[in-house]
Scaffold this motif. Structure first.
Motif, short mmCIF file in Angstrom:
data_model
loop_
_atom_site.label_atom_id
_atom_site.label_comp_id
_atom_site.label_asym_id
_atom_site.label_seq_id
_atom_site.Cartn_x
_atom_site.Cartn_y
_atom_site.Cartn_z
N LEU A 282 0.81 -1.21 0.00
CA LEU A 282 0.00 0.00 0.00
C LEU A 282 0.85 1.28 0.00
O LEU A 282 0.68 2.13 -0.88
CB LEU A 282 -0.97 0.00 1.18
CG LEU A 282 -1.93 1.18 1.25
CD1 LEU A 282 -2.77 1.26 -0.03
CD2 LEU A 282 -2.82 1.08 2.48
N PRO A 283 1.79 1.46 0.95
CA PRO A 283 2.59 2.70 0.90
C PRO A 283 3.46 2.79 -0.34
O PRO A 283 3.63 3.86 -0.91
CB PRO A 283 3.44 2.63 2.18
CG PRO A 283 3.44 1.19 2.56
CD PRO A 283 2.13 0.64 2.11
N ALA A 284 4.01 1.66 -0.78
CA ALA A 284 4.86 1.68 -1.97
C ALA A 284 4.05 2.04 -3.21
O ALA A 284 4.52 2.79 -4.07
CB ALA A 284 5.54 0.31 -2.15
N ALA A 285 2.84 1.52 -3.31
CA ALA A 285 2.00 1.84 -4.46
C ALA A 285 1.63 3.32 -4.47
O ALA A 285 1.63 3.97 -5.52
CB ALA A 285 0.73 0.97 -4.42
N ALA A 286 1.30 3.87 -3.29
CA ALA A 286 0.95 5.29 -3.22
C ALA A 286 2.13 6.16 -3.63
O ALA A 286 1.98 7.14 -4.36
CB ALA A 286 0.50 5.63 -1.80
N VAL A 287 3.33 5.81 -3.15
CA VAL A 287 4.53 6.57 -3.51
C VAL A 287 4.80 6.48 -5.01
O VAL A 287 5.13 7.47 -5.67
CB VAL A 287 5.74 6.04 -2.71
CG1 VAL A 287 7.05 6.55 -3.30
CG2 VAL A 287 5.63 6.48 -1.25
N ALA A 288 4.65 5.28 -5.57
CA ALA A 288 4.89 5.09 -7.00
C ALA A 288 3.91 5.90 -7.84
O ALA A 288 4.29 6.53 -8.83
CB ALA A 288 4.80 3.61 -7.35
N VAL A 289 2.64 5.91 -7.45
CA VAL A 289 1.63 6.66 -8.20
C VAL A 289 1.93 8.16 -8.15
O VAL A 289 1.85 8.86 -9.18
CB VAL A 289 0.22 6.37 -7.63
CG1 VAL A 289 -0.80 7.35 -8.20
CG2 VAL A 289 -0.18 4.94 -7.97
N LEU A 290 2.28 8.67 -6.98
CA LEU A 290 2.57 10.10 -6.85
C LEU A 290 3.81 10.47 -7.66
O LEU A 290 3.81 11.50 -8.36
CB LEU A 290 2.76 10.47 -5.38
CG LEU A 290 3.01 11.95 -5.09
CD1 LEU A 290 1.90 12.83 -5.67
CD2 LEU A 290 3.14 12.18 -3.58
N ALA A 291 4.86 9.66 -7.59
CA ALA A 291 6.07 9.96 -8.35
C ALA A 291 5.81 9.91 -9.85
O ALA A 291 6.30 10.75 -10.62
CB ALA A 291 7.18 8.97 -7.98
N ALA A 292 5.02 8.92 -10.30
CA ALA A 292 4.68 8.82 -11.72
C ALA A 292 3.85 10.02 -12.17
O ALA A 292 4.04 10.54 -13.28
CB ALA A 292 3.92 7.52 -11.98
#
Length: 302
Positions: A282-292
């Protein structure tokens, strides 16, 4: 030191794409920096180590390029070679084993904080000629967050909060005095801020502050590169350091800003991908989405 070294050129780039909304971009960049602590990979393989080194070298290039941009008040002409010379000197210093001790870091931090207070006070002391409406937010907010992120990435807790607040205050002061259009016209528009505020006498002081911050940021970044190269000795940092010096000479300040943002966000995406495989979904996916999204914002405004 990284924030003080990069902000004098990053602010103009952020203002050119987001105007007053770059203040929201500071918050988005801080949010990503905060979120990365919850997306820690299980291990750091060669790819992640390479991405980390790339981010650090991007910071060194940005520091050298910012110094060269403002060195015209100290060094005659507008050549970029002073930036390369500063980064190369930092690489040699790191190879010789020089580090910033906690004592000197506190002194430099105190000087930079005092400079930020003086700059903000000058900006708000004199009413600007005109005010500009903020407009509506768009992809420029994400683009401004992308170019601001390398200045905040890696910070945690109180340091992150203090750095984000300082960036927002300095940005708001510059926007108040000059407006987003004029602030975004030139990467060295902080000079214009002081001129508009009838403080031309402070231009050499601005150049001196940028010099101190850029030198400190370059040394700190290359020292971290040396730590990421175990078994290669102190001189192992010379080759990547000289490559960063070449980048500071070749790239204009705006190009250095974009390079630093691209390398930093690439590291975030690779780190988040590794964390996803390690179970922190969950936190990794949120970080990846925001960075993308921030990378997409850079593409859209270009």
């Amino acid at each position: 030191m990284r924030l003080a070294a990069g902000l004098p050129v990053v602010l103009a780039v952020a203002a050119s794409v987001a105007g007053w909304w770059l203040l929201l971009g500071v918050g988005v960049a801080a949010l990503l920096a905060f979120g990365t602590r919850w997306a820690v990979p299980q291990g750091r393989g060669g790819l992640l180590r390479g991405a980390r080194i790339g981010t650090l070298l991007g910071v060194a290039v940005l520091a050298g390029s910012a110094f060269a941009a403002y060195a015209a008040d100290v060094v005659p002409g507008h050549a970029r070679w002073p930036g390369g010379l500063l980064v190369a000197g930092a690489a040699v210093a790191v190879a010789a084993g020089i580090r910033f001790t906690a004592y000197w870091r506190r002194w430099v931090l105190g000087v930079l904080c005092a400079a930020a207070v003086v700059f903000t006070s000058v900006c708000v002391a004199i009413a600007p000629a005109a005010h500009t409406a903020p407009g509506s937010p768009d992809a420029g907010v994400l683009a401004s967050a992308a170019v601001l992120y390398p200045l905040l990435g890696g910070l945690r807790g109180v340091r992150l909060a203090a750095a984000a607040a300082s960036a927002a205050v300095v940005a708001a002061a510059a926007l108040y005095q000059l407006g987003p259009v004029r602030l975004g016209l030139s990467v060295t528009s902080l000079r214009d801020v002081l001129v508009a505020a009838d403080a031309r006498v402070l231009l050499p002081l601005l150049a001196a502050v940028v010099t101190v911050a850029a030198a400190g940021a370059a040394v700190a970044a290359l020292a971290a590169v040396r730590d990421e190269l175990p078994g290669r000795g102190r001189t192992g940092v010379l080759v990547p350091g000289l490559a960063a010096a070449l980048g500071a000479v070749v790239l204009a300040p705006a190009g250095a800003v974009l390079l630093a943002a691209l390398l930093a966000l690439t590291e975030v995406l690779l780190t988040a991908g590794s964390a996803l495989r390690g179970g922190r979904r969950l936190p990794a996916a949120a970080v990846a989405v925001l960075a993308a999204a921030m990378l997409a914002g850079m593409v859209l405004v270009r």
